[in-house]
Design an enzyme around this catalytic site. Structure first.
Site, PDB file in Angstrom:
ATOM      1  N   ASP A   1       0.898  -1.116  -0.005  1.00  0.00           N
ATOM      2  CA  ASP A   1       0.082   0.041   0.099  1.00  0.00           C
ATOM      3  C   ASP A   1       0.826   1.323  -0.246  1.00  0.00           C
ATOM      4  OD1 ASP A   1      -2.324  -1.453   0.097  1.00  0.00           O
ATOM      5  OD2 ASP A   1      -2.309  -1.696   2.341  1.00  0.00           O
TER       6      ASP A   1
ATOM      7  N   ASP B   1      -7.072  -1.425  -4.504  1.00  0.00           N
ATOM      8  CA  ASP B   1      -8.124  -1.046  -3.329  1.00  0.00           C
ATOM      9  C   ASP B   1      -9.115   0.006  -4.112  1.00  0.00           C
ATOM     10  OD1 ASP B   1      -7.066  -2.680  -1.693  1.00  0.00           O
ATOM     11  OD2 ASP B   1      -5.819  -1.015  -0.643  1.00  0.00           O
TER      12      ASP B   1
END
EC number: 3.4.23.36
Length: 201
Positions: free
Chosen positions: A132, A166
């Protein structure tokens, strides 16, 4: 009919490729915890990795990690089948594209959790960590002290660190929820009037 499959699957492939390019770049040029600010304190690349679900949520333990990865694979197979079904039965193009976004996001994170551990030599197959990097703490402050439970604690919106995969899943789901009436509109069958039947006779 083949042309109907091209755009959604090309879109999904492009998102997966871009997601992986960003993740590989981050791993190569940053170390865990590094930040590259592009919107001051309100937007930055913040390199982190997680063992779990989207936006850093986790399912604990080695068994939990394996179960989550396998569940993702099964879910992607189901989403892929649904996408083919929607195209074949000529559902709304907007719905088809949003499902393609969800498929791309799911596949993007599956690549991390399935193969990254082996590729980067820190874990076995199906035990990789998801990379991420996007962090947008747009609003920061503290909750009022009089507020129960959270009184005086730090407040950050938007706190989760996420990746392109995401974001792709979130956009797909949100757009489907917002456009349910348009995406799932059913055509009402024509009802013939008594007069029209008399004319036909």
């Amino acid at each position: 009919m083949k042309a109907a499959y091209t755009k959604p699957f090309l879109t999904a492939a492009f998102i997966i490729l871009l997601d992986q390019i960003i993740k590989i770049w981050v791993r190569k040029h940053m170390i865990l915890g590094d930040e590259i600010r592009f919107l001051g304190n309100r937007g930055m690349l913040h390199y982190t990795e997680n063992n779990g679900m989207a936006f850093g949520m986790e399912l604990g333990g080695e068994f939990g990690k394996l179960a989550l990865t396998l569940f993702r694979i099964v879910a992607v197979c189901g989403i892929g089948y649904a996408l083919v079904f929607l195209i074949k039965h000529k559902y709304h193009r907007g719905l088809i594209m949003m499902v393609a976004l969800i498929l791309a996001g799911a596949l993007g994170n599956i690549i991390d959790s399935t193969f990254y551990g082996v590729i980067y030599k820190y874990a076995g197959l199906f035990h990789g960590r998801v990379v991420d990097m996007f962090y947008f703490p747009l609003l920061t402050g503290s909750f009022p002290k009089w507020l129960p439970i959270w009184g005086g604690e730090e407040f950050i919106f938007f706190r989760p660190v996420f990746n392109l995969a995401d974001a792709s899943i979130s956009i797909g789901v949100i757009m489907i929820l917002l456009n349910q009436k348009r995406y799932f509109k059913q055509e009402e069958p024509e009802v013939s009037s008594p007069n029209s039947e008399m004319v036909e006779e």
